[in-house]
Design an enzyme around this catalytic site. Structure first.
Site, short mmCIF file in Angstrom:
data_model
loop_
_atom_site.label_atom_id
_atom_site.label_comp_id
_atom_site.label_asym_id
_atom_site.label_seq_id
_atom_site.Cartn_x
_atom_site.Cartn_y
_atom_site.Cartn_z
CB THR A 132 -38.78 -66.93 10.30
OG1 THR A 132 -37.61 -67.12 11.13
CG2 THR A 132 -39.92 -66.42 11.18
CG ASP B 112 -32.14 -82.70 14.00
OD1 ASP B 112 -31.52 -82.06 14.88
OD2 ASP B 112 -33.33 -82.45 13.70
CG ASP C 147 -31.86 -80.58 11.04
OD1 ASP C 147 -30.66 -80.68 11.36
OD2 ASP C 147 -32.57 -79.63 11.37
NE ARG D 267 -32.90 -73.37 8.19
CZ ARG D 267 -33.47 -73.78 7.06
NH1 ARG D 267 -33.27 -73.11 5.93
NH2 ARG D 267 -34.22 -74.84 7.04
C1 PRP Z 1 -28.63 -75.63 9.13
C2 PRP Z 1 -27.34 -75.81 8.35
C3 PRP Z 1 -27.00 -74.39 7.97
C4 PRP Z 1 -28.34 -73.75 7.80
C5 PRP Z 1 -28.60 -73.57 6.34
O1 PRP Z 1 -28.33 -75.25 10.42
O2 PRP Z 1 -26.34 -76.47 9.06
O3 PRP Z 1 -26.24 -73.73 8.97
O4 PRP Z 1 -29.30 -74.62 8.39
O5 PRP Z 1 -29.80 -72.92 6.12
P1 PRP Z 1 -29.89 -71.48 5.45
O6 PRP Z 1 -29.02 -71.54 4.23
O7 PRP Z 1 -31.35 -71.37 5.12
O8 PRP Z 1 -29.47 -70.45 6.43
P2 PRP Z 1 -29.43 -75.05 11.56
O9 PRP Z 1 -29.83 -73.61 11.62
O10 PRP Z 1 -30.52 -76.04 11.40
O11 PRP Z 1 -28.61 -75.31 12.88
P3 PRP Z 1 -27.78 -76.60 13.38
O12 PRP Z 1 -26.55 -76.69 12.52
O13 PRP Z 1 -27.47 -76.24 14.79
O14 PRP Z 1 -28.65 -77.81 13.25
N1 URA Z 2 -30.63 -77.17 7.07
C1 URA Z 2 -30.59 -78.51 6.99
O1 URA Z 2 -29.99 -79.18 7.85
N2 URA Z 2 -31.23 -79.12 5.97
C2 URA Z 2 -31.88 -78.44 5.01
O2 URA Z 2 -32.43 -79.06 4.07
C3 URA Z 2 -31.92 -77.04 5.11
C4 URA Z 2 -31.27 -76.43 6.13
#
Ligand code: PRP
Ligand code: URA
Length: 205
Positions: free
Chosen positions: A106, A200, A197, A102
């Site tokens: 945005t 993280d 997150d 993400r």
């Molecule tokens: C997080 C999570 C999902 C996404 C969900 O990933 O693991 O993949 O956000 O959000 P959405 O429903 O609004 O699309 P992120 O994009 O933060 O990446 P990461 O797993 O690499 O931390």
């Molecule tokens: N991705 C995350 O890891 N946490 C949230 O709350 C939303 C998206």
């Protein structure tokens, strides 16, 4: 079709995942535990066949999983934390990967990687711990469908109503299994109360 896991152990694990004092090592263990419970719940409808066997005392017929290899597809990177339980409990499993991230401003997910085994005619479990806006899940489902996958199940740990609605809007019949349905998204599209997150916290970044 939303299924919310209702089990005292799931509630216990989710509480500790949410707790901001939980450190990454413990967070990873809890992630494994909740994913194992979800894996069991989300595969209730797997087909079985009768197999004749002999116990030490007599012959009988008993059920085993029908030979129908399962495909597990984590959305990178946080989804990786949910894969191991599937590997541990299912005899035939293939793993595919979809990389989505993400944008911090945005909240729109950008695709950066995709490697899938054959998905046509197979049960595909798409795993991603957070279903927030639903943008990542819908993108991943579209990719799997484009490669011929029709039997899909989405497994998340924490979901927002907005994310569930987005997936249902695009894929009304798709089963969604989650361990918690939370209240709402905040202005930055994070789930409230949520757990922050996930990636993280899983990887200490
Ligand atoms: C997080 C999570 C999902 C996404 C969900 O990933 O693991 O993949 O956000 O959000 P959405 O429903 O609004 O699309 P992120 O994009 O933060 O990446 P990461 O797993 O690499 O931390
Ligand atoms: N991705 C995350 O890891 N946490 C949230 O709350 C939303 C998206």
């Amino acid at each position: 079709m939303l299924h919310v896991l209702d089990h005292p152990l799931a509630a216990h694990v989710i509480t500790h995942l949410r707790d901001k004092t939980t450190k990454p090592a413990t967070f990873r263990t809890l992630c494994y535990q909740i994913s194992l419970l979800l894996a069991v719940e989300a595969t209730r409808s797997l087909p079985t066949v009768e197999k004749p066997i002999e116990t030490p005392l007599e012959a009988m017929s008993s059920r085993v999983l029908a030979h129908e290899p399962l495909v597990v597809v984590p959305i990178l990177r946080a989804g990786l934390g949910m894969v191991q339980p599937f590997l541990d409990i299912f005899p035939d499993v293939s793993v595919g990967y979809i990389g989505l991230e993400r944008d911090h401003q945005t909240a729109v997910a950008r695709s950066y990687y995709c490697k899938l085994p054959p998905v046509a005619g197979r049960r595909v479990m798409l795993v991603d711990p957070m279903l927030a806006t639903g943008g990542s899940a819908v993108k991943a489902i579209d990719v799997i469908r484009a490669q011929g996958g029709t039997d899909l199940t989405l497994v998340s740990i924490v979901s927002a109503p907005e994310g569930v609605a987005e997936v249902v809007k695009h894929h009304p019949q798709l089963p969604i299994f989650t361990a918690a349905l939370d209240r709402e998204l905040n202005a930055k599209k994070y789930i409230l109360p949520g757990l922050g997150d996930f990636g993280d916290r899983l990887y200490g970044t």
